[in-house]
Scaffold this motif. Structure first.
Motif, PDB file in Angstrom:
ATOM      1  N   GLU A 176       5.213  -9.785 -10.150  1.00 53.60           N
ATOM      2  CA  GLU A 176       5.951  -9.505  -8.616  1.00 53.60           C
ATOM      3  C   GLU A 176       5.878  -7.943  -8.282  1.00 53.60           C
ATOM      4  N   SER A 177       5.663  -7.947  -7.165  1.00 47.54           N
ATOM      5  CA  SER A 177       5.546  -6.348  -7.027  1.00 47.54           C
ATOM      6  C   SER A 177       6.284  -6.135  -5.805  1.00 47.54           C
ATOM      7  N   HIS A 179       7.261  -3.657  -2.698  1.00 47.52           N
ATOM      8  CA  HIS A 179       6.825  -2.655  -1.597  1.00 47.52           C
ATOM      9  C   HIS A 179       8.460  -2.654  -0.896  1.00 47.52           C
ATOM     10  N   ASN A 189       3.859   0.496  -5.169  1.00 43.51           N
ATOM     11  CA  ASN A 189       4.974  -0.623  -6.108  1.00 43.51           C
ATOM     12  C   ASN A 189       5.967   0.443  -6.034  1.00 43.51           C
ATOM     13  N   LYS A 190       7.033  -0.281  -6.114  1.00 41.50           N
ATOM     14  CA  LYS A 190       8.344  -0.145  -6.183  1.00 41.50           C
ATOM     15  C   LYS A 190       9.041  -0.674  -7.634  1.00 41.50           C
ATOM     16  N   VAL A 191       8.097  -1.396  -8.526  1.00 41.71           N
ATOM     17  CA  VAL A 191       8.945  -2.327  -9.550  1.00 41.71           C
ATOM     18  C   VAL A 191       8.719  -1.134 -10.822  1.00 41.71           C
ATOM     19  N   SER A 218       8.472  -8.859  -1.042  1.00 46.09           N
ATOM     20  CA  SER A 218       8.105  -9.346  -2.273  1.00 46.09           C
ATOM     21  C   SER A 218       6.253 -10.098  -2.654  1.00 46.09           C
ATOM     22  N   SER A 219       5.952  -9.686  -3.584  1.00 38.05           N
ATOM     23  CA  SER A 219       4.649  -9.770  -3.054  1.00 38.05           C
ATOM     24  C   SER A 219       4.551 -11.652  -3.696  1.00 38.05           C
ATOM     25  N   CYS A 619      -3.011  -5.508   1.555  1.00 38.47           N
ATOM     26  CA  CYS A 619      -2.039  -6.922   0.862  1.00 38.47           C
ATOM     27  C   CYS A 619      -1.612  -7.681   2.558  1.00 38.47           C
ATOM     28  N   TRP A 629      -2.220  -5.430  -3.222  1.00 29.32           N
ATOM     29  CA  TRP A 629      -0.754  -5.144  -4.157  1.00 29.32           C
ATOM     30  C   TRP A 629      -0.635  -3.789  -4.340  1.00 29.32           C
ATOM     31  N   TYR A 630      -1.895  -3.540  -4.983  1.00 31.80           N
ATOM     32  CA  TYR A 630      -1.880  -2.424  -5.872  1.00 31.80           C
ATOM     33  C   TYR A 630      -2.810  -1.698  -5.142  1.00 31.80           C
ATOM     34  N   ASP A 632      -3.148   2.193  -3.033  1.00 33.43           N
ATOM     35  CA  ASP A 632      -2.481   2.731  -2.371  1.00 33.43           C
ATOM     36  C   ASP A 632      -3.202   4.499  -1.791  1.00 33.43           C
TER      37      ASP A 632
END
Length: 778
Positions: A176-177, A179, A189-191, A218-219, A619, A629-630, A632
């Motif tokens: 899960e990512s 944002h 991705n803030k994780v 969330s993704s 995304c 989702w990645y 940037d």
């Protein structure tokens, strides 16, 4: 804010108490109220000398549930509070049911289930149909903390020497990512990050942010909105790697979980809660040219800039006067420097009548310098923020003796709007609302004494921009108001537009800016801009030209710098070649002008859905693609065009195309996704790909200026169309003209809305073969 030292120990100086079980579950009007003691209760004696946390779970509207955790309910709940449901609250339909899986509260498509087992703490959030598990509150995930740790419970009778926190930890799934959280310039991705929501003037190369927005996406198909304008600390997989921890200093913490299942649906529901982005006029999409910040300029300089742009075939739609339109030491007194601008009203009139610029913008901030003409009036009438002892709050940072307008005072608002109207009377059409981040939170008292100064720190950005935006609306009409704002918090998307702040003139800073724009877009903001060429420093020609390409594909586009001009001929000694700065700027400005029928229609969709026009994260359009989702270093412009800025001096770029057939805008060559691709570009192009099943309407190629008839003499470009593909059209005032649609026979219908010598181009647009020489597929 971390409360533990690893998994086994409490952090030094902390006392932490967790909700250990759900002792009682009681129905409320729209949900459930849970009584949760900080130990498991096996006997009556266990109920003594223990804290409890009350967790209220309520249906907000379809797909949205609120969760509020309270320790001591007697604590004063001071404002300010976010203005929720500004366009009205949807009907609430709460449904409570019980089964062997527990007690479930359903709010349309979203449900929360409390585990039925005694001595258990387990709350699961899931789709009502059971198809998706979203996140959970599990063991030791809701709690309170003291710092320093009291050695005796009697000490908490006097809380003046203690800080009290409430925190929750929602689970993170594998892969899960996370944002959003405002305009953040670090990893997309803030994780793994610790994030503090506290507005600061920190530039674009730090973990500080001008625009802290208490919402993350969330993704997995949900979002979380934290309902406080105060400081929020988040540990996004950084205290416990499988949880997002949210903590605030206080006695209550409230957040909303928002279900999609798609990210667009999450953002649309979030916009119902905090407000949809405001509309912006068509003229604002054109090129904005600034004087830059500390440069030496006067009326003659302004004229030379605009005449030079016209000579080089670039239309300036908006001219911006930065800080020094006012005299030094006087900002903001709203008075043009008489020595440099002896008759500003006449000058602005001449600029517009000559066509050198169509609109004018000026810079302001909410600070009132002691040596400006406005200070005496504001001080005498109580329009400025005060210290607790009654002094006007002042410091010498930024402007000597600077004070701050107290917008909680209705009379101060009236006075400030009168000052703005004086600018409008001189022909000013738009306002750059700079600053608003360094708002004091200690030793101050607002006119509205019910407000918490710590909460006002972030929230000031909302009321400051609201005052100016509504003044513009009152003067020019609801849909003609435009800001160029730097600070923001949740809800400020209602007052467009925002720009990315002080970036350096480097490729790395351009990358930071892309990440910032993507993150703000995933926080509910539709419109965003950046300082083309970078603000700090002196961009080399290649940086300037690559930034021009990126900047003209943002929703809004402004040339602006700090100590140096951003007119193109000053960058490369007036290189007049096709690859020079002037021709590069002319080409990209003309391209954005041609895209206006598409952009303006897409802007209306973005406003309605609460999503970004550009920069739009990939995304949002391809949520089922895990790679999206990645991403940037690229973005979508609306729903049909993908752009990848170039960050390397060589012109080489690597980018990703999701599943489908994609057509190069410049050559009509096609690529099939999903996959990574490499290309090399001259300065007149970058990877700009049109999605399959797209009907793209382009304006006439020789038009200058973004305000024209978007249905006359257009080119309708068809990209691998099939039945149902289409395009909406609006006129330059925003009125819906109609839609073009492809029928079952592949014919284009609805063309009666088109006028003049319009044409249809199949398999892409009519292209200029010169691009085949400057684009290499690697």
């Amino acid at each position: 804010m971390k409360f533990r030292d690893g998994m086994w120990l409490v952090a030094e100086g902390m006392q932490v108490e967790y909700a250990e079980e759900v002792y009682e579950t009681n129905p409320t009007e729209n949900g459930l109220s849970l009584l949760c003691p900080s130990r498991k209760i096996f006997s009556r004696g266990d109920t003594l000398n223990r804290s409890t946390l009350k967790i209220d779970i309520e249906a907000a509207f379809d797909g949205v549930i609120s969760v509020e955790t309270t320790h001591w309910a007697g604590a004063v709940h001071r404002g300010p509070h976010f203005e929720l449901y500004p366009n009205g609250r949807p009907k609430v339909e709460a449904k409570i049911s019980k089964s062997d899986k527990g007690t479930t509260l359903s709010s349309g498509s979203l449900s929360a289930t409390i585990h039925p087992d005694e001595h258990n703490f387990d709350i699961r959030f899931h789709s009502t149909d059971g198809s998706k598990q979203l996140t959970s509150l599990l063991s030791r995930s809701v709690g309170l903390a003291y710092n320093p740790a009291p050695s005796n419970p009697l000490q908490t009778g006097d809380m003046r020497d203690f800080k009290h926190y409430i925190f929750t930890q929602t689970t993170l799934g594998v892969g899960e990512s996370v944002h959003g959280l405002g305009e953040r310039f670090g990893a997309f991705n803030k994780v793994g990050q610790s994030v503090q929501l506290w507005n600061a003037d920190g530039g674009t190369s730090s973990d500080q942010a001008y625009k802290n927005v208490s919402f993350w996406l969330s993704s997995k198909g949900y979002g979380i909105f934290i309902d406080t304008p105060g400081k929020v600390d988040l540990e996004v997989g950084s205290e416990r790697t499988n949880r997002v921890q949210t903590s605030i200093e206080g006695q209550r913490l409230k957040w909303y979980i928002i279900y999609g299942p798609t990210p667009k649906e999450v953002l649309q529901r979030y916009s119902i809660l905090t407000g949809k982005p405001g509309k912006v006029p068509s003229w604002s999409f054109g090129l904005w040219l600034s004087t830059s910040f500390t440069t030496n300029y006067d009326e003659a300089t302004v004229n030379s800039f605009l005449e030079g742009m016209k000579e080089r075939d670039t239309q300036v739609d908006v001219f911006h006067y930065d800080c020094f339109w006012m005299k030094a030491f006087t900002w903001s007194d709203f008075v043009f420097d008489a020595e440099r601008f002896p008759d500003p009203k006449s000058q602005i009139t001449r600029l517009k009548s000559s066509g050198l610029a169509n609109k004018v913008c000026v810079w302001i901030n909410p600070y009132i310098a002691q040596h400006g003409a406005a200070f005496e009036t504001a001080a005498k009438n109580g329009y400025l923020l005060k210290r607790k002892n009654g002094d006007i709050w002042q410091w010498d940072l930024w402007q000597a003796g600077m004070a701050l307008v107290d917008f909680t005072n209705p009379e101060a608002v009236k006075w400030y709007v009168e000052c703005l109207n004086g600018l409008f009377d001189q022909g000013v059409d738009a306002i750059k609302t700079d600053f608003g981040e360094r708002i004091p939170s200690l030793d101050v008292e607002w006119f509205d004494k019910s407000l918490d100064p710590k909460k006002m720190h972030n929230y000031y950005a909302f009321i400051y921009n609201k005052v100016v935006y509504e003044a513009l609306q009152q003067r020019y009409g609801d849909d003609q108001a435009v800001l160029f704002a730097r600070s923001a918090c949740a809800g400020t998307q209602r007052f467009p537009l925002q720009w990315g702040g002080d970036c350096e003139s480097t490729a790395e800073a351009m990358g930071e800016s892309v990440r910032g724009g993507l993150s703000l877009g995933l926080s509910g903001f539709a419109f965003w801009s950046v300082d083309i060429g970078g603000f700090e420093g002196y961009p080399p020609p290649w940086i300037y030209k690559r930034w021009v390409a990126f900047g003209l594909l943002c929703s809004h586009s402004r040339l602006h710098g700090s100590g140096s001009y951003r007119v193109p001929w000053t960058i490369d000694n007036d290189d007049k070649s096709e690859e020079g700065c002037s021709r590069t700027l002319s080409k990209w400005t003309a391209l954005k002008t041609r895209l206006m029928p598409y952009l303006f229609a897409q802007a209306a969709k973005a406003i309605d859905q609460g999503i970004p026009l550009s920069l739009r994260a990939t995304c949002l359009e391809f949520p089922e693609d895990p790679t999206a989702w990645y991403l940037d270093r690229q973005f979508m412009v609306g729903d049909s065009i993908l752009a990848a800025p170039i960050f390397d001096e060589s012109g080489e770029v690597e980018f990703y195309l999701p599943k489908g057939k994609w057509t190069c805008f410049f050559t009509n060559k096609t690529r099939d996704g999903p996959g990574w691709f490499k290309e090399k570009h001259g300065f007149g192009s970058l990877p700009l790909y049109v999605r399959e099943k797209t009907v793209l309407v382009l304006g006439k190629s020789d038009i200058r200026g973004v305000v024209y008839d978007y249905a006359t003499d257009v080119e309708v470009c068809l990209y691998h169309i099939e039945e149902g593909a289409g395009a909406d059209l609006r006129d330059n005032a925003g009125k819906t003209l109609g839609s073009l649609k492809v029928d079952a026979q592949g014919e284009l219908k609805g063309t009666e809305i088109l006028k003049g010598s319009w044409q249809t181009s199949k398999d892409g647009r009519k292209i200029d073969d010169s691009y085949s020489e400057t684009i290499q597929w690697l």
